[in-house]
Design a protein around this motif. Structure first.
Motif, PDB file in Angstrom:
ATOM      1  N   ARG A  19     -38.692  89.275  42.555  1.00  0.00           N
ATOM      2  CA  ARG A  19     -37.596  89.279  41.892  1.00  0.00           C
ATOM      3  C   ARG A  19     -36.239  89.584  42.945  1.00  0.00           C
ATOM      4  NH1 ARG A  19     -36.968  93.031  36.742  1.00  0.00           N
ATOM      5  NH2 ARG A  19     -38.142  91.248  35.980  1.00  0.00           N
ATOM      6  N   THR A  20     -36.609  90.434  43.932  1.00  0.00           N
ATOM      7  CA  THR A  20     -35.417  90.883  44.770  1.00  0.00           C
ATOM      8  C   THR A  20     -35.176  89.649  45.693  1.00  0.00           C
ATOM      9  OG1 THR A  20     -36.780  92.904  45.119  1.00  0.00           O
ATOM     10  CG2 THR A  20     -34.806  92.754  46.523  1.00  0.00           C
ATOM     11  N   LEU A  21     -35.916  88.733  45.968  1.00  0.00           N
ATOM     12  CA  LEU A  21     -35.672  87.518  46.793  1.00  0.00           C
ATOM     13  C   LEU A  21     -34.700  86.815  45.911  1.00  0.00           C
ATOM     14  CD1 LEU A  21     -35.890  85.292  49.069  1.00  0.00           C
ATOM     15  CD2 LEU A  21     -38.220  84.920  48.146  1.00  0.00           C
ATOM     16  N   GLU A  22     -35.223  86.562  44.832  1.00  0.00           N
ATOM     17  CA  GLU A  22     -34.573  85.617  43.798  1.00  0.00           C
ATOM     18  C   GLU A  22     -33.036  86.263  43.550  1.00  0.00           C
ATOM     19  OE1 GLU A  22     -37.619  82.743  41.702  1.00  0.00           O
ATOM     20  OE2 GLU A  22     -37.035  84.517  40.468  1.00  0.00           O
ATOM     21  N   GLU A  23     -32.970  87.518  43.487  1.00  0.00           N
ATOM     22  CA  GLU A  23     -31.697  88.209  43.225  1.00  0.00           C
ATOM     23  C   GLU A  23     -30.903  87.718  44.493  1.00  0.00           C
ATOM     24  OE1 GLU A  23     -32.976  91.940  40.373  1.00  0.00           O
ATOM     25  OE2 GLU A  23     -32.761  92.149  42.297  1.00  0.00           O
TER      26      GLU A  23
ATOM     27  N   LEU B  53     -26.399  84.748  47.100  1.00  0.00           N
ATOM     28  CA  LEU B  53     -26.041  83.702  48.074  1.00  0.00           C
ATOM     29  C   LEU B  53     -25.305  82.260  47.429  1.00  0.00           C
ATOM     30  CD1 LEU B  53     -29.168  83.847  50.457  1.00  0.00           C
ATOM     31  CD2 LEU B  53     -26.797  84.424  51.064  1.00  0.00           C
ATOM     32  N   TYR B  54     -26.127  81.995  46.164  1.00  0.00           N
ATOM     33  CA  TYR B  54     -25.250  81.041  45.365  1.00  0.00           C
ATOM     34  C   TYR B  54     -24.005  81.214  44.972  1.00  0.00           C
ATOM     35  CZ  TYR B  54     -24.865  77.580  41.539  1.00  0.00           C
ATOM     36  OH  TYR B  54     -24.630  76.474  40.743  1.00  0.00           O
ATOM     37  N   ARG B  55     -23.697  82.507  44.348  1.00  0.00           N
ATOM     38  CA  ARG B  55     -22.375  82.646  43.946  1.00  0.00           C
ATOM     39  C   ARG B  55     -21.356  82.883  45.091  1.00  0.00           C
ATOM     40  NH1 ARG B  55     -25.708  84.558  40.063  1.00  0.00           N
ATOM     41  NH2 ARG B  55     -26.342  86.557  41.015  1.00  0.00           N
ATOM     42  N   GLN B  56     -22.157  83.089  46.176  1.00  0.00           N
ATOM     43  CA  GLN B  56     -21.138  82.796  47.589  1.00  0.00           C
ATOM     44  C   GLN B  56     -20.918  81.499  47.875  1.00  0.00           C
ATOM     45  OE1 GLN B  56     -23.225  85.636  50.022  1.00  0.00           O
ATOM     46  NE2 GLN B  56     -22.396  87.766  49.455  1.00  0.00           N
TER      47      GLN B  56
ATOM     48  N   PHE C  15     -26.604  74.957  48.622  1.00  0.00           N
ATOM     49  CA  PHE C  15     -26.212  73.457  48.349  1.00  0.00           C
ATOM     50  C   PHE C  15     -26.609  73.204  46.905  1.00  0.00           C
ATOM     51  CE2 PHE C  15     -26.114  74.135  53.012  1.00  0.00           C
ATOM     52  CZ  PHE C  15     -24.656  73.639  53.121  1.00  0.00           C
ATOM     53  N   GLY C  16     -27.683  73.515  46.665  1.00  0.00           N
ATOM     54  CA  GLY C  16     -28.499  72.792  45.513  1.00  0.00           C
ATOM     55  C   GLY C  16     -28.423  73.797  44.401  1.00  0.00           C
ATOM     56  N   GLY C  17     -29.084  73.424  43.380  1.00  0.00           N
ATOM     57  CA  GLY C  17     -29.315  74.416  42.163  1.00  0.00           C
ATOM     58  C   GLY C  17     -30.103  75.712  42.451  1.00  0.00           C
ATOM     59  N   VAL C  18     -30.058  76.708  41.634  1.00  0.00           N
ATOM     60  CA  VAL C  18     -30.809  77.797  41.704  1.00  0.00           C
ATOM     61  C   VAL C  18     -31.728  78.187  40.566  1.00  0.00           C
ATOM     62  CG1 VAL C  18     -30.965  80.230  42.169  1.00  0.00           C
ATOM     63  CG2 VAL C  18     -29.758  78.766  43.827  1.00  0.00           C
ATOM     64  N   TYR C  19     -32.786  78.061  40.386  1.00  0.00           N
ATOM     65  CA  TYR C  19     -33.597  78.278  39.126  1.00  0.00           C
ATOM     66  C   TYR C  19     -34.675  79.433  39.338  1.00  0.00           C
ATOM     67  CZ  TYR C  19     -32.460  73.487  39.433  1.00  0.00           C
ATOM     68  OH  TYR C  19     -31.521  72.230  39.382  1.00  0.00           O
ATOM     69  N   LEU C  20     -34.138  80.647  38.774  1.00  0.00           N
ATOM     70  CA  LEU C  20     -34.839  81.800  38.890  1.00  0.00           C
ATOM     71  C   LEU C  20     -36.121  81.925  38.015  1.00  0.00           C
ATOM     72  CD1 LEU C  20     -31.868  83.878  39.705  1.00  0.00           C
ATOM     73  CD2 LEU C  20     -33.267  82.475  41.182  1.00  0.00           C
ATOM     74  N   SER C  21     -37.020  82.854  38.309  1.00  0.00           N
ATOM     75  CA  SER C  21     -38.155  83.207  37.352  1.00  0.00           C
ATOM     76  C   SER C  21     -38.026  84.862  37.119  1.00  0.00           C
ATOM     77  CB  SER C  21     -39.423  83.329  38.130  1.00  0.00           C
ATOM     78  OG  SER C  21     -39.385  83.922  39.217  1.00  0.00           O
TER      79      SER C  21
ATOM     80  N   ILE D 207     -46.218  81.643  52.018  1.00  0.00           N
ATOM     81  CA  ILE D 207     -44.826  81.147  52.568  1.00  0.00           C
ATOM     82  C   ILE D 207     -43.995  82.265  52.746  1.00  0.00           C
ATOM     83  CG2 ILE D 207     -42.570  79.795  51.956  1.00  0.00           C
ATOM     84  CD1 ILE D 207     -45.432  78.061  52.278  1.00  0.00           C
ATOM     85  N   GLN D 208     -43.260  82.394  53.650  1.00  0.00           N
ATOM     86  CA  GLN D 208     -42.335  83.669  53.974  1.00  0.00           C
ATOM     87  C   GLN D 208     -40.861  83.551  53.632  1.00  0.00           C
ATOM     88  OE1 GLN D 208     -43.751  86.208  56.170  1.00  0.00           O
ATOM     89  NE2 GLN D 208     -45.545  84.685  55.784  1.00  0.00           N
ATOM     90  N   SER D 209     -40.400  84.994  53.102  1.00  0.00           N
ATOM     91  CA  SER D 209     -39.238  84.662  52.533  1.00  0.00           C
ATOM     92  C   SER D 209     -38.245  84.261  53.405  1.00  0.00           C
ATOM     93  CB  SER D 209     -38.803  86.232  51.901  1.00  0.00           C
ATOM     94  OG  SER D 209     -39.222  87.126  53.059  1.00  0.00           O
ATOM     95  N   ARG D 210     -38.227  84.403  54.755  1.00  0.00           N
ATOM     96  CA  ARG D 210     -37.185  83.822  55.700  1.00  0.00           C
ATOM     97  C   ARG D 210     -37.147  82.271  55.733  1.00  0.00           C
ATOM     98  NH1 ARG D 210     -40.079  85.146  61.453  1.00  0.00           N
ATOM     99  NH2 ARG D 210     -41.557  83.332  61.390  1.00  0.00           N
ATOM    100  N   GLU D 211     -38.522  81.684  55.298  1.00  0.00           N
ATOM    101  CA  GLU D 211     -38.483  80.293  55.226  1.00  0.00           C
ATOM    102  C   GLU D 211     -37.855  79.585  53.997  1.00  0.00           C
ATOM    103  OE1 GLU D 211     -42.764  78.670  56.995  1.00  0.00           O
ATOM    104  OE2 GLU D 211     -43.014  80.665  55.765  1.00  0.00           O
ATOM    105  N   ILE D 212     -38.039  80.432  52.920  1.00  0.00           N
ATOM    106  CA  ILE D 212     -37.537  79.974  51.713  1.00  0.00           C
ATOM    107  C   ILE D 212     -35.943  80.144  51.532  1.00  0.00           C
ATOM    108  CG2 ILE D 212     -37.378  80.708  49.160  1.00  0.00           C
ATOM    109  CD1 ILE D 212     -40.565  81.415  49.384  1.00  0.00           C
ATOM    110  N   LEU D 213     -35.387  81.424  52.415  1.00  0.00           N
ATOM    111  CA  LEU D 213     -34.215  81.501  52.339  1.00  0.00           C
ATOM    112  C   LEU D 213     -33.335  80.431  53.306  1.00  0.00           C
ATOM    113  CD1 LEU D 213     -34.071  85.433  52.801  1.00  0.00           C
ATOM    114  CD2 LEU D 213     -32.556  84.081  50.842  1.00  0.00           C
TER     115      LEU D 213
END
Ligand SMILES: Cc1ncc(C[n+]2csc(CCOP(=O)(O)OP(=O)(O)O)c2C)c(N)n1
Ligand SMILES: [Mg+2]
Length: 323
Positions: free
Chosen positions: A22-26, A31-34, A38-44, A79-85
């Motif tokens: 949850r926190t990573l997606e938040e 970052l998306y709103r900033q 570049f792409g779309g953001v689909y949250l769970s 998969i690490q959060s830094r790689e996802i970011l």
């Protein structure tokens, strides 16, 4: 009290992964709103228990084929959060090394098949993965996730039918979050339960409360064990709710507010946290420790991702073609 056969440390690990998801997606949403993604953001958000609970039932040799709302499954696969970011920020440190700005990532070395954007196409792919695993004969299984909308596409039916006929070791996890983009379930199928579709292919179909992480885990574990025993695939329908728009550009104004309020009261993380407290596994200090661990981890992860460069044009073909 039954804690699904999990140790205290494992229960806290499940909780950590729910909160990390949850926190990573938040953070990704911010970052998306900033305007930095570049792409779309689909949250769970609100349905984290579906990917975390099901993926927790897997072993190290198993292979996942997640969809666009399965952050928890990627994290549990290592998969690490830094790689996802870095992936979302389009940097070289991301899993597609800056070739994609959002969800089309995985890492085959870690048993994570990158998401295929065409809805339900992961199902025949997971079936193929499971066929390969069956032929290896080492008891490994495949698990794939998809939405209720995807279950009305042809690939769902063909993929599941083939998996059933070949009795391959695969677990099909449907996140029934009531909406496929702006289309509610009642407007895309006449059946109320996606699990009923399993009957058409002669495999078990189980309905589970998708906001109860241990219920998802228990059901997934049974399906995984069944697959390991060579008894073939299962379909699990996790009833949940999409608490955000389809993607972050969408305010979900077509979703009745009342429905969202009802589901907000069934938040999977709050619910699990209350149970952990009741069982004496988590207290305020423990909760604060986990929150701090996640905040620190994500601070470092964002810094790492931002320090990672954008890809160079000359490398664009690298990893694209087979050599
Ligand atoms: C074949 C195909 N058709 C349409 C789309 C556009 N699209 C992307 S996600 C989505 C909705 C998916 O809904 P569901 O399967 O319920 O998953 P959820 O997003 O709710 O998790 C649509 C229509 C697509 N990616 N692929
Ligand atoms: Mg859906």
């Amino acid at each position: 009290m039954d804690h699904s056969g999990l140790t205290r440390d494992q229960l806290l690990d499940v909780y950590y992964h729910l909160r990390l998801t949850r926190t990573l997606e938040e953070r990704i949403g911010i970052l998306y709103r900033q305007g930095r993604i570049f792409g779309g953001v689909y949250l769970s958000t609100g349905q984290e228990a579906v990917s975390v609970g099901a993926a927790y039932a897997l072993g190290p040799g198993d292979i996942i084929v997640p969809s666009h709302r399965d952050m928890g499954a990627h994290l549990l696969r290592g998969i690490q959060s830094r790689e996802i970011l870095a992936q979302y920020l389009g940097r070289v440190g991301g899993l597609s090394r800056g070739r994609d700005g959002n969800v089309h990532y995985g890492d085959i070395q870690r048993g994570d098949v990158a998401f295929i954007s065409s809805m339900a196409d992961g199902i025949p792919v997971a079936t193929g993965v499971a066929l390969a695993l069956k032929r290896q004969g080492k008891g490994r299984v495949a698990m794939t996730w998809f939405g209720e909308g995807a279950s009305s596409r042809g690939d769902f039916h063909e993929g599941i039918n083939l998996a059933a006929v070949l009795r391959v070791p695969v677990v099909f996890v449907c996140n029934n979050n009531q909406y496929a983009y702006s289309t509610p379930l009642s407007r895309q199928t006449r059946i109320p339960d996606i699990a009923a579709r399993a009957g058409g292919y002669g495999i078990p179909g189980t309905i589970v409360d998708g906001n109860d992480v241990l219920a998802v885990y228990d059901t997934a574990r049974e399906a995984v064990e069944r697959a390991r025993r060579g008894e073939g695939p299962s379909l699990i329908e996790c009833k949940t709710m999409r608490m955000r728009g389809h993607s972050e550009h969408d305010d979900a104004s077509y979703v009745p507010r009342q429905l969202l309020e009802e589901w907000r009261a069934k938040d999977p993380i709050q619910g699990f946290e209350a149970r952990l407290r009741e069982w004496g596994i988590l207290d305020e200090a423990g909760e604060a420790r986990i929150a701090k661990r996640i905040a620190d981890e994500l601070e470092a992860a964002v810094a790492w991702a931002e320090a990672s460069p954008f890809p160079e044009g000359k490398d664009v073909e690298q990893g694209v073609y087979s050599t």
